[in-house]
Write a protein that holds these residues in place. Structure first.
Motif, PDB file in Angstrom:
ATOM      1  N   GLY A 251      79.856 101.990  17.380  1.00 55.61           N
ATOM      2  CA  GLY A 251      79.414 101.028  18.573  1.00 55.61           C
ATOM      3  C   GLY A 251      81.097 100.725  18.608  1.00 55.61           C
ATOM      4  N   TYR A 252      81.315  99.504  19.261  1.00 54.12           N
ATOM      5  CA  TYR A 252      82.100  98.786  19.526  1.00 54.12           C
ATOM      6  C   TYR A 252      82.250  96.967  19.175  1.00 54.12           C
ATOM      7  CZ  TYR A 252      84.210 102.863  21.816  1.00 54.12           C
ATOM      8  OH  TYR A 252      84.954 104.015  22.164  1.00 54.12           O
ATOM      9  N   PRO A 253      81.929  96.426  18.058  1.00 57.17           N
ATOM     10  CA  PRO A 253      81.765  95.383  17.417  1.00 57.17           C
ATOM     11  C   PRO A 253      82.008  94.455  18.213  1.00 57.17           C
ATOM     12  CG  PRO A 253      82.773  96.168  15.477  1.00 57.17           C
ATOM     13  CD  PRO A 253      82.682  97.881  16.303  1.00 57.17           C
ATOM     14  N   SER A 254      82.323  93.319  18.569  1.00 57.87           N
ATOM     15  CA  SER A 254      82.709  91.884  18.832  1.00 57.87           C
ATOM     16  C   SER A 254      82.919  91.145  17.578  1.00 57.87           C
ATOM     17  CB  SER A 254      82.706  91.735  20.320  1.00 57.87           C
ATOM     18  OG  SER A 254      83.223  92.221  21.145  1.00 57.87           O
ATOM     19  N   LEU A 255      84.000  90.049  17.812  1.00 60.44           N
ATOM     20  CA  LEU A 255      83.618  89.214  16.872  1.00 60.44           C
ATOM     21  C   LEU A 255      84.564  88.147  17.285  1.00 60.44           C
ATOM     22  CD1 LEU A 255      85.862  90.530  13.950  1.00 60.44           C
ATOM     23  CD2 LEU A 255      83.091  90.366  14.067  1.00 60.44           C
ATOM     24  N   GLN A 256      83.242  87.020  17.272  1.00 61.66           N
ATOM     25  CA  GLN A 256      83.694  85.619  18.127  1.00 61.66           C
ATOM     26  C   GLN A 256      84.486  85.059  16.736  1.00 61.66           C
ATOM     27  OE1 GLN A 256      83.268  84.073  20.957  1.00 61.66           O
ATOM     28  NE2 GLN A 256      83.046  86.346  21.679  1.00 61.66           N
ATOM     29  N   PRO A 257      84.966  83.908  16.985  1.00 59.76           N
ATOM     30  CA  PRO A 257      85.673  83.108  15.989  1.00 59.76           C
ATOM     31  C   PRO A 257      84.711  83.051  14.175  1.00 59.76           C
ATOM     32  CG  PRO A 257      86.014  81.936  17.586  1.00 59.76           C
ATOM     33  CD  PRO A 257      85.367  82.937  18.082  1.00 59.76           C
ATOM     34  N   GLY A 258      85.291  83.407  13.441  1.00 56.07           N
ATOM     35  CA  GLY A 258      84.465  82.940  12.580  1.00 56.07           C
ATOM     36  C   GLY A 258      83.699  84.365  11.624  1.00 56.07           C
ATOM     37  N   GLN A 259      83.786  85.150  12.573  1.00 57.24           N
ATOM     38  CA  GLN A 259      82.423  86.278  12.161  1.00 57.24           C
ATOM     39  C   GLN A 259      82.974  87.602  11.639  1.00 57.24           C
ATOM     40  OE1 GLN A 259      80.773  87.517  16.395  1.00 57.24           O
ATOM     41  NE2 GLN A 259      78.892  85.887  15.795  1.00 57.24           N
ATOM     42  N   THR A 260      82.043  88.293  10.971  1.00 58.74           N
ATOM     43  CA  THR A 260      82.221  89.048  10.145  1.00 58.74           C
ATOM     44  C   THR A 260      82.067  90.865  10.900  1.00 58.74           C
ATOM     45  OG1 THR A 260      83.239  87.788   8.582  1.00 58.74           O
ATOM     46  CG2 THR A 260      82.521  90.188   7.571  1.00 58.74           C
ATOM     47  N   TYR A 261      82.412  91.485  10.571  1.00 57.72           N
ATOM     48  CA  TYR A 261      81.907  92.739  10.896  1.00 57.72           C
ATOM     49  C   TYR A 261      82.203  93.448   9.378  1.00 57.72           C
ATOM     50  CZ  TYR A 261      80.844  97.643  12.347  1.00 57.72           C
ATOM     51  OH  TYR A 261      80.299  99.157  12.656  1.00 57.72           O
ATOM     52  N   THR A 262      81.308  94.459   9.101  1.00 61.84           N
ATOM     53  CA  THR A 262      81.348  95.095   7.584  1.00 61.84           C
ATOM     54  C   THR A 262      80.868  96.414   7.025  1.00 61.84           C
ATOM     55  OG1 THR A 262      81.355  93.283   6.058  1.00 61.84           O
ATOM     56  CG2 THR A 262      80.419  94.468   5.361  1.00 61.84           C
ATOM     57  N   ALA A 263      81.160  97.387   6.134  1.00 63.51           N
ATOM     58  CA  ALA A 263      80.686  98.743   6.696  1.00 63.51           C
ATOM     59  C   ALA A 263      81.156  99.064   5.095  1.00 63.51           C
ATOM     60  CB  ALA A 263      80.871  99.118   7.739  1.00 63.51           C
TER      61      ALA A 263
END
Length: 306
Positions: A251-263
């Motif tokens: 998908g297409y992750p969205s990140l708010q300030p301070g958020q992290t996406y990990t794989a």
């Protein structure tokens, strides 16, 4: 007559609005010509350009049939330093398009200058429409933010400054962070390398609909397999897209300030003829529309099968 003719020809370069100020308004503004510019407080890498109108107020000055703007951008004392010439983008309006200003690097500073534009009347004002944006670079270490000071001048047709911004402005260039952890320096053919890829929004701005990817700018990428760990199962990532990119996110992750996406990814080279090859792998983030927001690189060496 000469003045009218020259103003008409230079107007084809850039449309600027020019008005004559009433005497009372001009006197209230300042004692002499000045430049009024208000850069945004924060500019995020890969986000849409921000409009940056610059008003040249020629109160008490002489008429100029043409002018140029010169912006000097310098990291403030104590701030991190980025290669501004390759990351800061300043453009000026040319008809319905925006074109990049010419750049000159002086130490850590960037001097950006417009071409010759339409001029400004005596006791008049002209507005030049600029845009500002920023982009990441893989040629220098990543930094989360850089605060710069912007000094703006208006130059006459002889290159002499006739108006300046009384107070230099500040803006902060911010960039999310890409990380690639566990990448080995040596990758034997046929042996999977298990790595962790992370995008962190270290900025105060939201980043929506992102496309995280892994990139190898080399021939023979059809002999590379990239898989994503989904729970306890490995799922092959389609690609390489355009020959170079594996868009690994589901998908297409969205990140708010301070958020992290990990794989977690598994990368395997299968071509025995590639043994001995050296290069770089890049973990990067793009917007949905294909604009880069951050990048991290790691070297690799392909070895013969163990």
């Amino acid at each position: 007559m000469r003045l009218a003719f020259l103003r008409a020809t230079t107007a084809t370069l850039l449309l600027v609005s020019s008005v004559v100020l009433p005497a009372s308004q001009a006197g209230a503004a300042t004692a002499g010509p000045y430049v009024d510019i208000s850069p945004p407080a924060v500019v995020g890498a890969g986000l849409d350009p921000t409009d940056l109108p610059v008003q040249v107020v020629n109160t008490g000055g002489t008429a100029h049939f043409s002018m140029r703007l010169r912006l000097t951008v310098t990291p403030v004392a104590g701030s991190a330093v980025r290669p501004l010439a390759s990351t800061l983008v300043l453009t000026y309006q040319f008809g319905s398009q925006y074109r990049q200003l010419s750049y000159e690097t002086r130490g850590d500073s960037l001097v950006a200058t417009t071409p010759e534009l339409s001029g400004v009347e005596a006791d008049g004002a002209a507005t030049v429409r600029l845009q500002v944006s920023t982009r990441p670079t893989s040629s220098a270490p990543h930094v989360d933010d850089v605060t710069v000071q912007v000094t703006t001048e208006a130059l006459d047709d002889f290159g002499t400054t006739f108006a300046t911004d009384p107070e230099p402005d500040r803006t902060t260039m911010v960039e999310p962070r890409a990380e690639l952890s566990g990448w080995p320096d040596r990758l034997p053919v046929g042996t999977p390398a298990v790595v962790t890829v992370t995008l962190t929004n270290t900025t105060p701005l939201p980043y929506a609909l992102l496309r995280p990817g892994l990139a190898l700018y080399r021939s023979g990428n059809e002999q590379v397999t990239v898989e994503r760990l989904d729970g306890a199962r490995w799922t092959q990532v389609s690609g390489p897209s355009s020959g170079y990119y594996w868009w690994y996110a589901d998908g297409y992750p969205s990140l708010q300030p301070g958020q992290t996406y990990t794989a977690t990814l598994r990368v395997t080279f299968t071509d025995d003829s590639a043994a001995g090859e050296q290069g770089f792998v890049y973990h990067l983030g793009y917007t949905y529309f294909g604009t880069p927001i951050t990048v991290a690189g790691q070297p690799y060496t392909i070895a013969a099968r163990d």
